[in-house]
Design an enzyme around this catalytic site. Structure first.
Site, PDB file in Angstrom:
ATOM      1  N   CYS A 201      29.361  58.712 -54.921  1.00  0.00           N
ATOM      2  CA  CYS A 201      28.034  58.579 -54.298  1.00  0.00           C
ATOM      3  C   CYS A 201      28.021  59.212 -52.902  1.00  0.00           C
ATOM      4  CB  CYS A 201      27.644  57.110 -54.211  1.00  0.00           C
ATOM      5  SG  CYS A 201      26.119  56.831 -53.287  1.00  0.00           S
ATOM      6  N   CYS A 204      27.318  56.170 -50.217  1.00  0.00           N
ATOM      7  CA  CYS A 204      28.263  55.085 -49.902  1.00  0.00           C
ATOM      8  C   CYS A 204      29.669  55.306 -50.430  1.00  0.00           C
ATOM      9  CB  CYS A 204      27.723  53.748 -50.426  1.00  0.00           C
ATOM     10  SG  CYS A 204      27.982  53.535 -52.207  1.00  0.00           S
ATOM     11  N   CYS A 217      24.025  55.063 -58.404  1.00  0.00           N
ATOM     12  CA  CYS A 217      25.222  54.492 -57.797  1.00  0.00           C
ATOM     13  C   CYS A 217      25.250  52.994 -58.084  1.00  0.00           C
ATOM     14  CB  CYS A 217      25.236  54.739 -56.293  1.00  0.00           C
ATOM     15  SG  CYS A 217      26.572  53.854 -55.458  1.00  0.00           S
ATOM     16  N   CYS A 220      25.294  51.028 -54.213  1.00  0.00           N
ATOM     17  CA  CYS A 220      24.216  50.966 -53.223  1.00  0.00           C
ATOM     18  C   CYS A 220      22.846  51.251 -53.834  1.00  0.00           C
ATOM     19  CB  CYS A 220      24.475  51.938 -52.070  1.00  0.00           C
ATOM     20  SG  CYS A 220      24.199  53.670 -52.491  1.00  0.00           S
ATOM     21  N   ASP A 338      42.636  81.288 -51.880  1.00  0.00           N
ATOM     22  CA  ASP A 338      43.263  80.287 -52.741  1.00  0.00           C
ATOM     23  C   ASP A 338      42.706  80.436 -54.159  1.00  0.00           C
ATOM     24  OD1 ASP A 338      44.354  78.079 -53.911  1.00  0.00           O
ATOM     25  OD2 ASP A 338      43.493  76.634 -52.523  1.00  0.00           O
TER      26      ASP A 338
HETATM   27 ZN   LIG Z   1      26.133  54.496 -53.289  1.00  0.00          ZN
END
Ligand SMILES: [Zn+2]
EC number: 6.3.5.13
Lengths: 412, 245
Positions: A201, A204, A217, A220, A338
């Site tokens: 997320c 959060c 999510c 949250c 890379d």
């Molecule tokens: Zn979240």
């Protein structure tokens, strides 16, 4: 709408002229189009030139990890229905290149501008855009660029308080995070095949649940917004629920998504979806991408894929086996030095295709394909790879400098 | 020897949602491929950070990641406790970059704070003050492991100091490694390994994958496989590390 209410100051005019002169010299010296050097000269003489040039235009900014050059072209074509357009069509997408492109369009009404991800916030501040289209964000050139989530965070900060209408992809959680600080967002369900940069997320750090096309999510509650526009197969659904057919010469799902977003952008400037989509059909190839070139009696389709998300979208548009595939990878400065990203690409999708690998880093590709359990040939160069492929269509997929090398070599 | 043979080899890829940003899942693919080429039955389990770490795995792999995901991964691994239990049962762990730092006692997180790690390796990581370490590396692997030279690509700001019970995994000839200036690269003790090398490291050093397989199977040798392309890539990258552009 923009009007030529305030003419350019003498200093800005001088800067524009000096920039054009520098560009002409650079071009004559064989150093490309000269737009970047021209823009640099002009910006040095007048650091506020970009903002001054933009004052006379309705500015539309386009940014993303993948598809920004193509989408800029599609939007520009659509908006020409409403008035003259100036655009950095060749993909010079940092401030100098953008300044140079705008300086060349004194009678334009719209400025459709592709912006490098790292410069979006600054260019948005300088040009006060009417609209900003945000398509997707994913890992790219990791040894140089900022972290992907940090980029979304910078966009979010930069867009707070912007008066622009933000047209954003509801299916990319990082894009939603970046756009949702703006007061005026038009959400487009444009899809997203690549999901590996958005399991965490952006708000959060919780793990995102992704049932079907939805995402939310669990920690949250940050979730996919309700889109007003959507890509649905070969159709764009507008906010009234009407379905408009997408007919493009450009291949693939990703370009249909680009067209859907472009239709939503055009609509905010009063261009109806039907008109916008019809105009988009005229776009054939964008800076050589998707071009089909006849070479040694084969038809080479040149496909640019610069990062894992781009490779994934490209695999979904190539002709099925037994169409041969040539893969070319370099790791020069512009590519990122890379090559680890090759391991984030699911090459098992190429099973059944005859495969040749070329490019500076063909041995990295060889090990990658060996571990994927695929049959492949390592070739010295493009000529050998083409020669051992049967006549007909060949899909050639290359990253940035490898793509430029190929274009030069096959005379495109 | 653990009960590998009855159930096949169990590979566990830890937290692909957080620590799979730099292509290090290639290490899982190489170990899996080379085990199958030897006729072994293999199960691969990808464990997301909202799932429990199983304690019954044979080989655990952890990759590199960005700074915030690294902090979240360390918090969740400590809360979970499964990896430490697996190691106390004799499991093998191979970790890269951010994952390597997490296995140590502590590292500096994205908020600039010292954060506790799993303590599976006797190392402490800080953030370097100098330029980011980016580029090809050539190093000699600790002679006790009996492996050919290490080639890899490094891309990190971290500096990792070894405590008395960790051995350096390798000593660099070209490149930075742990960034401590003493030439050490990576660390190991018993069955727990850490390195800063991406590439991914197994793609350039398949002998490391074989070493983990030998440890898991408790054997001294494995049937040979065709290493033609690995060897060609190794030679090219070793030359690139010794003759930087
Ligand atoms: Zn979240």
């Amino acid at each position: 709408m923009a009007g030529n209410s305030e003419p350019l100051s003498p200093r800005a005019k001088l800067a524009v002229t000096a920039g054009r002169a520098a560009a002409a010299v650079s071009k004559a010296a064989g150093r490309g189009s000269g737009s970047v050097i021209g823009g640099k000269v002009a910006l040095r003489l007048d650091p506020d030139l970009l903002g001054r040039l933009a004052q006379h235009l309705d500015v539309i900014l386009v940014s993303a990890t993948n598809g920004k050059t193509t989408t800029t072209r599609l939007i520009a074509e659509a908006l020409r229905a409403a008035g003259p357009v100036v655009s950095n069509a060749l993909g010079a997408n940092m401030p100098a290149g953008i300044t140079s492109a705008l300086a060349g369009g004194s009678d334009a009404r719209y400025g459709v501008i592709e912006v490098d991800e790292k410069y979006l916030a600054g260019v948005a501040r300088d040009t006060e855009p009417k609209a900003i289209a945000l398509l997707n964000l994913s890992r790219d050139q990791l040894d140089r660029a900022a972290e992907t989530r940090m980029l979304a965070e910078k966009w979010r900060e930069g867009l707070t308080g912007s008066k622009a209408v933000v047209i954003a992809n509801a299916d990319d959680p990082l894009i939603v995070w970046a756009a949702s600080s703006s007061p005026n967002v038009v959400w487009v369900a444009a899809g997203q095949e690549w999901k590996d940069d958005a399991w965490s997320c952006p708000s959060c750090g919780g793990v995102l649940q992704r049932p079907g096309d939805d995402w939310v999510c669990g920690e949250c509650g940050f979730r996919r917004p309700v889109p007003s526009w959507a890509l649905n197969g070969d159709y764009v659904l507008d906010p009234h629920g009407a379905a408009w057919p997408i007919q493009l010469q450009l291949p693939g799902r990703a370009n249909k998504a680009n067209a859907a977003t472009s239709a939503a952008v055009a609509a905010t400037f009063g261009v109806p979806p039907q008109v916008a989509l019809e105009r988009m059909y005229s776009v054939q190839a964008v800076a050589g991408r998707y071009d089909v070139v006849t070479y040694q009696e084969r038809q080479l389709r040149l496909l640019l894929a610069k990062n894992p998300a781009g490779w994934l979208e490209t695999f979904s548009l190539i002709d099925p086996p037994p169409t041969p595939v040539i893969l070319s990878v370099n790791a020069r400065g512009a590519d990122g030095t890379d090559t680890s990203w090759l391991w984030d690409v699911d090459y098992t999708r190429l099973a059944g295709h005859p495969i040749c690998v070329i490019g500076d880093r063909k041995l990295d590709l060889a090990v990658r394909l060996e571990v994927a359990g695929l049959d492949f040939r390592v070739c010295a160069d493009a000529d050998e790879a083409v020669r051992i492929s049967p006549p007909g269509r060949i899909e050639v997929i290359a990253n940035y400098t490898a793509f430029q090398d190929l274009r030069r070599h096959v005379g495109n | 020897m653990r009960s590998t043979s009855q159930n096949g080899l169990r590979l566990v890829w830890i937290y692909p949602d957080l620590l799979s940003t730099y292509g290090d899942q290639g290490n899982v693919l190489v170990v899996e491929r080379r085990a199958r080429q030897r006729g072994l039955e293999v199960s691969r389990l990808d464990v997301r950070s909202d799932q429990q770490i199983p304690t019954s795995g044979d080989i655990y792999l952890i990759g590199g990641g960005e700074d915030r995901p690294q902090r979240l991964a360390a918090e969740r691994l400590i809360r979970d406790g499964g990896l430490n239990r697996a190691v106390s049962n004799g499991a093998i762990v191979f970790s890269v970059c951010a994952g390597y730092q997490i296995l140590g006692h502590e590292f500096v997180n994205d908020l600039g704070q010292r954060q506790q790690g799993l303590g599976l390796l006797d190392v402490v990581s800080t953030r370097g003050e100098g330029a980011r370490c980016v580029g090809d590396v050539l190093a000699d692997i600790d002679e006790r492991l009996g492996l050919p030279p290490l080639t890899g690509f490094e891309n990190h700001q971290g500096v990792t100091h070894l405590g008395p019970t960790a051995r350096p995994f390798a000593r660099v000839r070209f490149g930075n490694g742990n960034g401590t200036g003493d030439g050490f690269e990576g660390a190991y003790s018993d069955t727990v390994f850490g390195t800063y090398m991406h590439g991914p490291v197994m793609a350039r050093n398949p002998h490391i994958a074989d070493h983990l397989l030998k440890l898991a199977l408790d054997v001294n040798a494995l049937p040979p496989v065709n290493d033609q392309w690995y060897e060609a890539l190794r030679n090219e990258r070793i030359a690139a590390a010794t003759q930087p552009a």
